[in-house]
Write a protein that holds these residues in place. Structure first.
Motif, PDB file in Angstrom:
ATOM      1  N   ARG A 119       0.848  -1.185   0.000  1.00 52.33           N
ATOM      2  CA  ARG A 119       0.000   0.000   0.000  1.00 52.33           C
ATOM      3  C   ARG A 119       0.888   1.241   0.000  1.00 52.33           C
ATOM      4  O   ARG A 119       2.006   1.217   0.490  1.00 52.33           O
ATOM      5  N   LEU A 131       0.739   5.048   1.525  1.00 49.72           N
ATOM      6  CA  LEU A 131       0.028   5.587   2.668  1.00 49.72           C
ATOM      7  C   LEU A 131       0.048   7.106   2.677  1.00 49.72           C
ATOM      8  O   LEU A 131       1.068   7.728   2.379  1.00 49.72           O
ATOM      9  N   GLY A 185      -8.139   0.136  -2.259  1.00 52.41           N
ATOM     10  CA  GLY A 185      -7.459   0.247  -0.980  1.00 52.41           C
ATOM     11  C   GLY A 185      -8.441   0.373   0.165  1.00 52.41           C
ATOM     12  O   GLY A 185      -9.582  -0.103   0.073  1.00 52.41           O
ATOM     13  N   TRP A 211      -5.343   6.906   4.397  1.00 51.13           N
ATOM     14  CA  TRP A 211      -5.626   6.215   3.142  1.00 51.13           C
ATOM     15  C   TRP A 211      -4.562   5.149   2.935  1.00 51.13           C
ATOM     16  O   TRP A 211      -3.363   5.424   3.009  1.00 51.13           O
ATOM     17  N   GLU A 212      -5.008   3.928   2.670  1.00 48.79           N
ATOM     18  CA  GLU A 212      -4.116   2.831   2.284  1.00 48.79           C
ATOM     19  C   GLU A 212      -4.428   2.520   0.820  1.00 48.79           C
ATOM     20  O   GLU A 212      -5.414   1.833   0.511  1.00 48.79           O
ATOM     21  N   ASP A 267      -3.973   6.343  -5.135  1.00 45.58           N
ATOM     22  CA  ASP A 267      -2.528   6.569  -5.034  1.00 45.58           C
ATOM     23  C   ASP A 267      -2.176   7.876  -5.752  1.00 45.58           C
ATOM     24  O   ASP A 267      -1.573   7.878  -6.820  1.00 45.58           O
ATOM     25  N   ASP A 285       2.693  -3.362   7.920  1.00 40.95           N
ATOM     26  CA  ASP A 285       1.851  -2.319   7.348  1.00 40.95           C
ATOM     27  C   ASP A 285       0.815  -1.924   8.402  1.00 40.95           C
ATOM     28  O   ASP A 285       0.326  -2.773   9.147  1.00 40.95           O
ATOM     29  N   ILE A 316      -2.232  -1.457   8.338  1.00 43.45           N
ATOM     30  CA  ILE A 316      -3.612  -1.857   8.052  1.00 43.45           C
ATOM     31  C   ILE A 316      -4.277  -2.546   9.232  1.00 43.45           C
ATOM     32  O   ILE A 316      -5.490  -2.492   9.399  1.00 43.45           O
ATOM     33  N   LEU A 375      -3.899  -7.639   4.040  1.00 39.14           N
ATOM     34  CA  LEU A 375      -3.385  -7.018   2.821  1.00 39.14           C
ATOM     35  C   LEU A 375      -3.768  -7.802   1.569  1.00 39.14           C
ATOM     36  O   LEU A 375      -3.916  -7.215   0.493  1.00 39.14           O
TER      37      LEU A 375
END
Length: 416
Positions: free
Chosen positions: A169, A171, A199, A218-219, A227, A301, A303, A358
């Protein structure tokens, strides 16, 4: 007095240093790249969320200074957003114990001051490999808690335990004031939205320099429309782009962010993290073994929010091991055994849970679908974020998941 050095002034390093000072009998030196003033005046460091088990560790250590002022988060509202503007599989995950998030600028600045107040020595300087060799030669044990920069690279990547070799991801995070609440009467709640193929969006009530705030993370899947922050825009432009994304994908969130503003000039955070596990012992250029802790050896990560939690639990485990060592030498064999015990009891489960979130295998997708209709599934999912060792008992394989879902009358994953 045994001489111990801690390199790095984050969750793991400072908690360990303060624990040693509290135990007595240790001369503790902490090396920090930033002073308390530089931390408080600098950019945000993370999007930390501390769950019950880690908060209990802090409480037992007398380090729970913000429990009365930080928002106490007792649940997480989750939703799948399969296409723009559409909410599906909505459910609430109720935590067994409240979680909280404290801006690490506040937390680490305070803990650096506490180290000095309690008789520790703090050296404010950047440390390279030559400096580490000199430091390690002058101490009986050197623990490296620096997860970034040159020193993080001294620990060899453990390929067998590292599920990824690239960021999964990209970030971007923002601390903001003025964010509305979907249900103000319900109290502080975290929110998470999954956007398949794009995401995830996480929102976390927190305490920052200027009081209560909300953290938006935001991932983004690399290359996806989410992105779009690679140029690291300043806070105002970052917020404009975030609002634009929310207006298209999550209009109900865009309404809540209509009056939001960045909390301060350092409220933005960007990054792309490669989840990795490194070997716990490295040797300096002088041949002295040093021990890694926290992000120096296990990087997840965000998440699943495991970073600060795993670091707190690692600091507690390492402290207990050092105290139990007594006057015996801190050998490389002892260092390796200490990490392996922590890996087996905790770290491997956080790594596995994060990898699962993920990649979202089919059986985990079935769990989220079941959570929308079965409260016990939602509650157990929340508990697994807080205590990831439970992942091994019901989420690690499709068969385990199918057996659990059947036990609560929920649909099994496809093929079961």
């Amino acid at each position: 007095m045994r001489r111990i050095a801690v390199v790095g002034a984050g969750q793991a390093g400072l908690q360990l240093a303060l624990g040693l000072l509290g135990a007595g009998g240790y001369e503790v030196t902490v090396v920090s790249a930033r002073t308390p003033g530089e931390l408080l005046g600098g950019p945000v460091l993370s999007t930390q969320a501390m769950f019950g088990p880690a908060l209990r560790v802090e409480r037992a250590a007398g380090l729970d200074e913000w429990e009365a002022t930080a928002p106490q988060v007792r649940s997480v509202d989750a939703a799948l957003v399969p296409e723009p503007g559409v909410r599906a599989l909505e459910f609430t995950m109720t935590l067994d114990e409240p979680a909280q998030s404290v801006d690490q600028r506040i937390k680490m600045a305070r803990r650096l001051s506490l180290v000095e107040e309690r008789g520790g020595r703090v050296e404010y300087r950047e440390l390279d490999r030559a400096g580490l060799a000199e430091l390690a030669a002058a101490h009986e044990l050197t623990v490296v808690a620096a997860g970034r920069g040159e020193l993080a690279g001294i620990f060899e990547r453990d390929a067998a335990r590292s599920p990824f070799d690239a960021p999964q991801r990209r970030l971007t995070a923002l601390y903001a004031h003025g964010v509305g609440a979907p249900d103000p009467a319900a109290g502080p709640r975290a929110r998470m939205h999954a956007l398949p193929g794009l995401g995830e969006l996480y929102l976390q009530p927190a305490l920052t320099l200027s009081g209560r705030c909300d953290i938006l993370l935001w991932e983004a899947l690399p290359g996806s429309p989410l992105d779009c922050f690679g140029d690291r825009p300043p806070g105002g432009e970052q917020l404009r782009r975030m609002r634009e994304l929310m207006a298209f994908h999550l209009p109900w969130e865009a309404e809540l962010w209509a009056e939001a503003e960045p909390t301060d000039a350092g409220a933005s955070l960007y990054g792309a993290i490669t989840p990795v596990v490194r070997r716990p012992v490295a040797r300096t250029t002088g041949g002295v073994p040093v021990l890694g802790i926290g992000d120096a050896v296990v990087v997840n990560d965000p998440i699943t929010g495991q970073g600060a939690n795993s670091a707190a639990l690692a600091a507690d485990a390492y402290l207990r091991a050092v105290l139990e060592r007594g006057d015996a030498p801190f050998t490389e064999e002892w260092m390796t055994a200490l990490f392996e015990e922590f890996w087996d009891r905790h770290a491997r489960h956080g790594v596995a849970l994060t990898a699962a979130l993920l990649t979202m295998p089919d059986h985990l997708q079935a769990v989220f679908a079941a959570a929308a209709a079965h409260e016990p599934v939602a509650r157990r999912l929340a508990s697994t974020y807080a205590s990831p060792a439970d992942h091994a008992d019901w989420l690690a394989t499709a068969d385990l998941t199918a057996a659990y879902l059947a036990s609560v009358g929920a649909p099994a994953p496809d093929g079961h």
